[in-house]
Design a protein around this motif. Structure first.
Motif, PDB file in Angstrom:
ATOM      1  N   TRP A  57      52.823 -10.592 -15.786  1.00  0.00           N
ATOM      2  CA  TRP A  57      53.047 -12.038 -15.740  1.00  0.00           C
ATOM      3  C   TRP A  57      53.273 -12.594 -17.150  1.00  0.00           C
ATOM      4  O   TRP A  57      52.795 -12.046 -18.132  1.00  0.00           O
ATOM      5  CB  TRP A  57      51.832 -12.749 -15.154  1.00  0.00           C
ATOM      6  CG  TRP A  57      51.467 -12.363 -13.757  1.00  0.00           C
ATOM      7  CD1 TRP A  57      50.965 -11.161 -13.330  1.00  0.00           C
ATOM      8  CD2 TRP A  57      51.568 -13.184 -12.601  1.00  0.00           C
ATOM      9  NE1 TRP A  57      50.735 -11.178 -11.987  1.00  0.00           N
ATOM     10  CE2 TRP A  57      51.100 -12.415 -11.497  1.00  0.00           C
ATOM     11  CE3 TRP A  57      51.982 -14.490 -12.380  1.00  0.00           C
ATOM     12  CZ2 TRP A  57      51.048 -12.920 -10.210  1.00  0.00           C
ATOM     13  CZ3 TRP A  57      51.932 -14.995 -11.090  1.00  0.00           C
ATOM     14  CH2 TRP A  57      51.482 -14.213 -10.015  1.00  0.00           C
ATOM     15  N   LEU A  58      53.963 -13.734 -17.209  1.00  0.00           N
ATOM     16  CA  LEU A  58      54.089 -14.509 -18.438  1.00  0.00           C
ATOM     17  C   LEU A  58      53.303 -15.802 -18.256  1.00  0.00           C
ATOM     18  O   LEU A  58      53.497 -16.533 -17.270  1.00  0.00           O
ATOM     19  CB  LEU A  58      55.559 -14.827 -18.744  1.00  0.00           C
ATOM     20  CG  LEU A  58      55.829 -15.494 -20.100  1.00  0.00           C
ATOM     21  CD1 LEU A  58      55.479 -14.542 -21.246  1.00  0.00           C
ATOM     22  CD2 LEU A  58      57.300 -15.915 -20.215  1.00  0.00           C
TER      23      LEU A  58
ATOM     24  N   ASP B 259      52.178 -19.795 -13.674  1.00  0.00           N
ATOM     25  CA  ASP B 259      52.602 -18.624 -14.434  1.00  0.00           C
ATOM     26  C   ASP B 259      53.669 -17.877 -13.643  1.00  0.00           C
ATOM     27  O   ASP B 259      53.743 -17.968 -12.411  1.00  0.00           O
ATOM     28  CB  ASP B 259      51.407 -17.709 -14.712  1.00  0.00           C
ATOM     29  CG  ASP B 259      50.389 -18.355 -15.645  1.00  0.00           C
ATOM     30  OD1 ASP B 259      50.814 -19.120 -16.531  1.00  0.00           O
ATOM     31  OD2 ASP B 259      49.179 -18.109 -15.469  1.00  0.00           O
ATOM     32  N   ARG B 260      54.500 -17.106 -14.367  1.00  0.00           N
ATOM     33  CA  ARG B 260      55.653 -16.475 -13.740  1.00  0.00           C
ATOM     34  C   ARG B 260      55.559 -14.956 -13.816  1.00  0.00           C
ATOM     35  O   ARG B 260      55.165 -14.391 -14.838  1.00  0.00           O
ATOM     36  CB  ARG B 260      56.937 -16.932 -14.433  1.00  0.00           C
ATOM     37  CG  ARG B 260      57.115 -18.441 -14.474  1.00  0.00           C
ATOM     38  CD  ARG B 260      57.498 -19.000 -13.124  1.00  0.00           C
ATOM     39  NE  ARG B 260      57.483 -20.467 -13.129  1.00  0.00           N
ATOM     40  CZ  ARG B 260      57.843 -21.211 -12.083  1.00  0.00           C
ATOM     41  NH1 ARG B 260      58.235 -20.631 -10.967  1.00  0.00           N
ATOM     42  NH2 ARG B 260      57.794 -22.530 -12.152  1.00  0.00           N
TER      43      ARG B 260
ATOM     44  N   PHE C 211      63.370 -14.004 -13.264  1.00  0.00           N
ATOM     45  CA  PHE C 211      62.767 -14.686 -14.416  1.00  0.00           C
ATOM     46  C   PHE C 211      62.720 -13.770 -15.628  1.00  0.00           C
ATOM     47  O   PHE C 211      62.908 -14.208 -16.765  1.00  0.00           O
ATOM     48  CB  PHE C 211      61.361 -15.175 -14.046  1.00  0.00           C
ATOM     49  CG  PHE C 211      60.668 -15.911 -15.154  1.00  0.00           C
ATOM     50  CD1 PHE C 211      61.071 -17.181 -15.523  1.00  0.00           C
ATOM     51  CD2 PHE C 211      59.617 -15.323 -15.845  1.00  0.00           C
ATOM     52  CE1 PHE C 211      60.443 -17.861 -16.554  1.00  0.00           C
ATOM     53  CE2 PHE C 211      58.974 -16.001 -16.876  1.00  0.00           C
ATOM     54  CZ  PHE C 211      59.392 -17.268 -17.227  1.00  0.00           C
ATOM     55  N   ALA C 212      62.461 -12.475 -15.390  1.00  0.00           N
ATOM     56  CA  ALA C 212      62.438 -11.515 -16.501  1.00  0.00           C
ATOM     57  C   ALA C 212      63.813 -11.435 -17.155  1.00  0.00           C
ATOM     58  O   ALA C 212      63.929 -11.362 -18.387  1.00  0.00           O
ATOM     59  CB  ALA C 212      62.010 -10.143 -16.000  1.00  0.00           C
TER      60      ALA C 212
ATOM     61  N   ASN D 170      61.056 -26.635 -17.057  1.00  0.00           N
ATOM     62  CA  ASN D 170      59.794 -26.274 -17.700  1.00  0.00           C
ATOM     63  C   ASN D 170      59.670 -24.774 -17.936  1.00  0.00           C
ATOM     64  O   ASN D 170      59.133 -24.337 -18.962  1.00  0.00           O
ATOM     65  CB  ASN D 170      58.613 -26.761 -16.856  1.00  0.00           C
ATOM     66  CG  ASN D 170      58.421 -28.266 -16.960  1.00  0.00           C
ATOM     67  OD1 ASN D 170      58.880 -28.895 -17.914  1.00  0.00           O
ATOM     68  ND2 ASN D 170      57.749 -28.852 -15.984  1.00  0.00           N
ATOM     69  N   ARG D 171      60.180 -23.974 -17.003  1.00  0.00           N
ATOM     70  CA  ARG D 171      60.025 -22.532 -17.180  1.00  0.00           C
ATOM     71  C   ARG D 171      60.902 -22.009 -18.326  1.00  0.00           C
ATOM     72  O   ARG D 171      60.485 -21.113 -19.060  1.00  0.00           O
ATOM     73  CB  ARG D 171      60.314 -21.794 -15.870  1.00  0.00           C
ATOM     74  CG  ARG D 171      61.741 -21.763 -15.422  1.00  0.00           C
ATOM     75  CD  ARG D 171      61.911 -21.114 -14.065  1.00  0.00           C
ATOM     76  NE  ARG D 171      61.380 -21.965 -12.994  1.00  0.00           N
ATOM     77  CZ  ARG D 171      61.586 -21.723 -11.689  1.00  0.00           C
ATOM     78  NH1 ARG D 171      62.290 -20.665 -11.326  1.00  0.00           N
ATOM     79  NH2 ARG D 171      61.114 -22.525 -10.776  1.00  0.00           N
TER      80      ARG D 171
END
Length: 546
Positions: free
Chosen positions: A284-285, A295-296, A308-309, A339-340
């Motif tokens: 996760w990030l 969190d992503r 997302f990666a 935001n992400r």
């Protein structure tokens, strides 16, 4: 005298006053000048006395009086009057104001360019449509607006790279390949596949590029079909963009991020920054540290990277390529990305307020537009170009802020009347070219120039607007709002039409050409140049005949 020159003159007068002991105050880097609401109040106005008077321990009107006395000694300034609590209204002499016409003609296409953003290195990403189908109405706005933003940024000195991110990785490409495979073999569209008639066209293109491909076993055929159909569809996208006047400096492949190990490297780099953690077998990030709502996941429990990666790897790629500013243009359904993406920037060690900017565009609609026969369920950009024309589309899309919904009226855009904004501006350019041709036939050339002859009210108005053009370009670039240029051009076109109706460039049949005619030709040609320069920033042609 241009607004910039006047601003410098005021700054110099302030510095002289400080040096002479008239007052003591810290001077600003620049002095802002604006057009007064009424021309009766002069050509330009400044509120610098209101800003500095009290800091200098003086009544602003007294401060303005000291400054006015110095300004009235400057060549090109006819007078400076104090108004209200300390505004300074400045009137230029006719020769100084009129001299701008000659400067514009001599500057040519460079007039309006500036160095306000010099030294800024910008990556501007827009459109970035999936290469699984043709461009449609949803991409149209960003194609027009993104390209115009790139043009005004460059005109203001920024080093801009226009980039298209190709989403050519992931399961969507497998479904795309399966859809083409099924068409090659006369099979139904796979579940969740692409049903448009264009898929049949892609199947034929694949067959032409790789004869016998349909005879290969399915497992062997699919990678070949995926690659060839993808390339054919990307060629179609590029051709459509070219017809729309849009070019990209870079087409960046998502698949290459995966193939080159950039995604795994991005995860490792972000872990080194201290923002990556493991939970439930996934990686996760921690984006919530920087304003994201949750969190992503970067890597799923099975080791597969998420979209997302890839987004994180792509951002790091832009950073590694030296882009200190990254501008993303996203559609109305991408609010959740703001935001992400900013969190990625922060996790990468960047300042999310300075190094990344995300513009969200609202939806557009075109009354009476028909669904594409090729794609079935969409309105293709190519069809819109064929129907309305690239100029009309681009202008109408660029004349509104990105966050404003647009409903395009095709009937209006096809009218050859002043109600149609793009016709109104283009006609002003064509009319100015016709005026120049007519003047040449009557023996009028630019062999003489006497700016003091440009005294008609419409000439003053036209010159004042021409002087504003560089400021409009700089503002459009600073705020990413090319609609400022479009609205300015409409105002300029109106001023030109009024001048054209009141002042002759060519002499009457029984008259000899005079220096007034020659000087007016300079003003006419200066307007031609500014109209052409502004239309070019919007990616719209400037016709010489209509």
């Amino acid at each position: 005298m241009t607004p910039e020159q006047l601003s410098h003159a005021i700054s110099a007068a302030l510095a002289e006053s400080v040096a002479a002991g008239d007052f003591a105050v810290e001077l600003p880097d620049t002095v802002k000048v604006e057009r007064p609401k009424s021309r009766e109040h002069g050509d330009w106005a400044t509120n610098v006395a209101l800003q500095l008077g009290k800091k200098a321990g003086m009544n602003p009107r007294d401060f303005a009086q000291v400054l006015a006395a110095r300004l009235e000694t400057v060549d090109g300034i006819a007078g400076a009057e104090i108004a209200g609590p300390g505004f300074l209204n400045i009137t230029l002499d006719a020769a100084s104001a009129g001299a701008l016409a000659q400067k514009i003609v001599e500057a040519g296409t460079e007039y309006g360019t500036n160095d306000a953003l010099a030294g800024r290195v910008v990556n501007l990403e827009f459109v970035s449509a999936n290469p699984t189908g043709p461009l449609h109405i949803g991409h149209t706005r960003w194609a027009a607006l993104g390209d115009a933003i790139g043009r005004v940024l460059r005109a203001s000195g920024a080093d801009v790279t226009r980039e298209y991110y190709i989403n050519d990785a992931g399961n969507q490409m497998n479904v795309f390949a399966q859809s083409v495979y099924n068409r090659l073999h006369g099979l139904p569209v796979p579940e969740g596949g692409y049903p448009g008639a264009y898929v049949q066209e892609l199947a034929e293109a694949v067959r032409a590029r790789r004869p016998g491909v349909e005879e290969l076993p399915e497992a062997e055929a699919l990678p070949v079909i995926r690659d060839l159909a993808y390339r054919a569809q990307l060629e179609d996208i590029k051709a459509t963009l070219a017809d729309f006047g849009v070019e990209f400096d870079v087409y960046f492949s998502e698949q290459e991020l995966h193939d080159g190990g950039a995604v795994e490297q991005a995860v490792a780099r972000l872990r080194e920054q201290g923002h990556v953690f493991d939970d439930g077998g996934a990686v996760w990030l921690r984006t919530t540290d920087f304003g994201d709502d949750k969190d992503r996941v970067l890597l799923r429990a099975n080791g597969e990277p998420t979209y997302f990666a890839a987004d994180a790897a792509y951002y790091l790629s832009k950073k590694d390529r030296g882009f200190t500013e990254k501008i993303y243009l996203l559609g109305a359904d991408h609010h959740g990305y703001v935001n992400r993406l900013k969190a990625i920037a922060a996790c990468a060690g960047d300042d999310p307020q300075a190094n990344i900017e995300i513009l969200i565009g609202q939806l557009i609609s075109v009354n009476g537009a028909k669904l594409s026969k090729r794609a079935g369920n969409i309105i293709e950009l190519r069809d819109l170009i064929d129907w309305l024309g690239a100029d009309a589309l681009r202008y109408s899309l660029a004349r509104y802020p990105a966050d404003s919904p647009i409903a395009i009226d095709p009937e209006l855009l096809q009218k050859k009347t002043n109600d149609n904004p793009v016709f109104y501006v283009q006609y002003a350019h064509a009319r100015s070219c016709a005026a120049a041709r007519n003047a040449a036939e009557k023996g009028v050339d630019r062999s003489a120039f006497d700016a003091s002859l440009l005294t008609h009210e419409t000439e003053n108005d036209l010159l004042a607007l021409l002087a504003q053009y560089p400021h409009q370009v700089a503002q459009s670039a600073e705020f990413r709002e090319p609609h400022r240029v479009a609205r300015y051009l409409e105002t300029l076109a109106g001023a030109y039409h009024r001048w054209y109706g009141a002042c002759r460039v060519a002499p009457l049949a029984d008259e000899e050409a005079t220096d007034l005619n020659r000087t007016r030709l300079w003003l006419n040609d200066a307007t031609t140049q500014v109209l052409a320069n502004g239309l070019a920033l919007l990616g719209v042609t400037a016709p010489e005949r209509m």
